[in-house]
Design a protein around this motif. Structure first.
Motif, mmCIF file in Angstrom:
data_model
loop_
_atom_site.group_PDB
_atom_site.id
_atom_site.type_symbol
_atom_site.label_atom_id
_atom_site.label_comp_id
_atom_site.label_asym_id
_atom_site.label_seq_id
_atom_site.Cartn_x
_atom_site.Cartn_y
_atom_site.Cartn_z
ATOM 1 N N LYS A 1 150.514 25.024 119.946
ATOM 2 C CA LYS A 1 150.906 23.613 119.941
ATOM 3 C C LYS A 1 151.898 23.327 118.813
ATOM 4 O O LYS A 1 152.862 22.580 118.991
ATOM 5 C CB LYS A 1 149.676 22.715 119.789
ATOM 6 C CG LYS A 1 148.723 22.759 120.966
ATOM 7 C CD LYS A 1 147.538 21.835 120.708
ATOM 8 C CE LYS A 1 146.582 21.811 121.899
ATOM 9 N NZ LYS A 1 145.450 20.886 121.650
ATOM 10 N N THR A 2 151.643 23.925 117.650
ATOM 11 C CA THR A 2 152.542 23.728 116.503
ATOM 12 C C THR A 2 153.931 24.281 116.805
ATOM 13 O O THR A 2 154.943 23.618 116.550
ATOM 14 C CB THR A 2 151.959 24.423 115.265
ATOM 15 O OG1 THR A 2 150.672 23.887 114.971
ATOM 16 C CG2 THR A 2 152.873 24.243 114.057
ATOM 17 N N ALA A 3 153.986 25.483 117.348
ATOM 18 C CA ALA A 3 155.267 26.111 117.657
ATOM 19 C C ALA A 3 156.006 25.359 118.754
ATOM 20 O O ALA A 3 157.229 25.192 118.705
ATOM 21 C CB ALA A 3 155.050 27.567 118.069
ATOM 22 N N TYR B 1 152.732 14.204 119.433
ATOM 23 C CA TYR B 1 152.809 14.538 120.863
ATOM 24 C C TYR B 1 151.452 14.949 121.415
ATOM 25 O O TYR B 1 151.011 14.450 122.444
ATOM 26 C CB TYR B 1 153.822 15.660 121.074
ATOM 27 C CG TYR B 1 153.878 16.197 122.475
ATOM 28 C CD1 TYR B 1 154.601 15.542 123.461
ATOM 29 C CD2 TYR B 1 153.193 17.366 122.828
ATOM 30 C CE1 TYR B 1 154.654 16.033 124.766
ATOM 31 C CE2 TYR B 1 153.238 17.859 124.124
ATOM 32 C CZ TYR B 1 153.974 17.196 125.086
ATOM 33 O OH TYR B 1 154.001 17.671 126.363
ATOM 34 N N TRP B 2 150.760 15.871 120.750
ATOM 35 C CA TRP B 2 149.499 16.384 121.289
ATOM 36 C C TRP B 2 148.377 15.362 121.169
ATOM 37 O O TRP B 2 147.457 15.352 121.997
ATOM 38 C CB TRP B 2 149.101 17.676 120.574
ATOM 39 C CG TRP B 2 150.002 18.806 120.914
ATOM 40 C CD1 TRP B 2 150.922 19.416 120.092
ATOM 41 C CD2 TRP B 2 150.135 19.465 122.193
ATOM 42 N NE1 TRP B 2 151.589 20.400 120.760
ATOM 43 C CE2 TRP B 2 151.125 20.462 122.049
ATOM 44 C CE3 TRP B 2 149.504 19.302 123.422
ATOM 45 C CZ2 TRP B 2 151.485 21.287 123.119
ATOM 46 C CZ3 TRP B 2 149.862 20.129 124.463
ATOM 47 C CH2 TRP B 2 150.850 21.113 124.319
ATOM 48 N N GLN B 3 148.461 14.474 120.177
ATOM 49 C CA GLN B 3 147.460 13.416 120.088
ATOM 50 C C GLN B 3 147.578 12.452 121.266
ATOM 51 O O GLN B 3 146.581 12.007 121.838
ATOM 52 C CB GLN B 3 147.606 12.647 118.768
ATOM 53 C CG GLN B 3 147.178 13.438 117.539
ATOM 54 C CD GLN B 3 148.265 14.356 117.011
ATOM 55 O OE1 GLN B 3 149.266 14.603 117.693
ATOM 56 N NE2 GLN B 3 148.085 14.888 115.817
ATOM 57 N N ARG B 4 148.842 12.155 121.666
ATOM 58 C CA ARG B 4 149.034 11.278 122.833
ATOM 59 C C ARG B 4 148.620 11.989 124.115
ATOM 60 O O ARG B 4 148.067 11.382 125.021
ATOM 61 C CB ARG B 4 150.501 10.847 122.925
ATOM 62 C CG ARG B 4 150.941 9.948 121.797
ATOM 63 C CD ARG B 4 152.273 9.276 122.139
ATOM 64 N NE ARG B 4 153.319 10.240 122.418
ATOM 65 C CZ ARG B 4 154.097 10.804 121.494
ATOM 66 N NH1 ARG B 4 153.907 10.487 120.222
ATOM 67 N NH2 ARG B 4 155.036 11.675 121.806
ATOM 68 N N ALA B 5 148.933 13.287 124.196
ATOM 69 C CA ALA B 5 148.614 14.045 125.403
ATOM 70 C C ALA B 5 147.109 14.153 125.612
ATOM 71 O O ALA B 5 146.638 14.220 126.759
ATOM 72 C CB ALA B 5 149.227 15.440 125.326
#
Length: 320
Positions: A117-119, A314-318
């Motif tokens: 996710k970071t990359a 981004y990943w928090q919204r996803a």
């Protein structure tokens, strides 16, 4: 026989060995120089513009003398709220620019020992910084226009008597999009993603200087170019160049983007196609630059780019 530039020692001016030998302090100083080049790395308050600030050494932060605002070297940039060290960020940029056909997020996550996710988010932030360089770009001189379709792959049936003709609309997925490129000969390029080549061509044509010479193929939607530019056409059913008219530079761009899609990323989702096209454009425009200069150019662009509204959190919204 002359050696190709990319095979020469002059093309290799930075390596991961060099980056990790720098250490965190030197990498931090480099980011300061990229953020505030006019003051030789001395902090400038992003809120009021005051050049007087003192450092909070325990947290690598600064406090403005005028408005008392606390900020860091990455505050207000595309790297805002970063958790990676400056050495890792610089290493990620070096790895990213070294990939002639792009770098997969999974490979970057393994090279840096970070989560996928970071990359994934980091590479897209770098693509966003790349795309900003072409926002106000206007093409001039000898300009080539062409388009190519990407995405929406439909797997053919296994049996020969049941094969699908993927040229028919009924056998298409509806996800296929066209990338249209306008590219100066030996110069810059800009890209746009559209539903069809005619629409994308209109957008690109609006960013070409009226005194330019335009090259395109024989597709009927390029006929409108004759009213605005000195236009030359090439019939690809007969040849790919008649000695002057050709779109080979545009085709070279599509070759790189196609190899990125097929060979590196294997799949590019429709909403992100414009980002990958912008990356391919940046790589084509800077292909004759040594990798150290590429890394510094991209670092400077990232430090000039504002906080990403698409990729921050981004990943928090996803997951919400």
């Amino acid at each position: 026989m002359a050696q190709h530039f990319l095979l020469s020692a002059k093309a290799r001016t930075v390596s991961l060995k060099t980056v990790f030998r720098m250490g965190e302090d030197e990498a931090y100083g480099l980011f300061c120089e990229m953020r505030w080049p006019d003051t030789d790395g001395e902090p400038v308050c992003p809120r009021c513009g005051c050049v007087e600030a003192y450092g909070i050494s325990t947290r690598r932060k600064f406090k403005c003398v005028a408005c008392h605002h606390q900020f860091s070297v990455t505050s207000g940039t595309i790297f805002a709220s970063r958790k990676l060290s400056f050495t890792d960020l610089l290493a990620a940029i070096a790895i990213f620019v070294n990939g002639a056909k792009g770098i997969a997020a999974l490979q970057l996550s393994r090279d840096l020992d970070v989560q996928y996710k970071t990359a994934f988010v980091l590479t897209h932030k770098l693509r966003e910084a790349m795309a900003r360089e072409d926002m106000a770009q206007q093409l001039e001189g000898e300009v080539e226009l062409d388009g190519a379709y990407f995405g929406g792959y439909v797997k053919p049936a296994n049996n020969k008597d049941n094969r699908r003709d993927r040229r028919l609309r009924i056998n298409q997925s509806g996800k296929r999009q066209v990338v249209v490129v306008g590219r100066e000969r030996n110069g810059e390029s800009i890209t746009v993603v559209a539903r069809n080549e005619a629409k994308g061509g209109q957008i690109i044509a609006a960013r070409i200087h009226h005194m330019s010479t335009v090259h395109a193929d024989e597709a009927s939607h390029w006929d409108v170019l004759h009213a605005r530019f000195d236009t030359h056409r090439i019939n690809h059913q007969l040849s790919y160049s008649d000695g002057y008219a050709c779109t080979n530079q545009a085709e070279s761009f599509f070759s790189r983007l196609r190899r990125m899609e097929v060979g590196t990323h294997h799949h590019i989702a429709g909403p992100y196609l414009a980002s990958y096209a912008a990356e391919a454009s940046w790589r084509e425009d800077n292909r004759r630059m040594d990798n150290g200069s590429q890394a510094m150019t991209l670092t400077a662009a990232a430090m000039e780019a504002p906080v990403s509204r698409s990729w921050k959190g981004y990943w928090q919204r996803a997951a919400a």
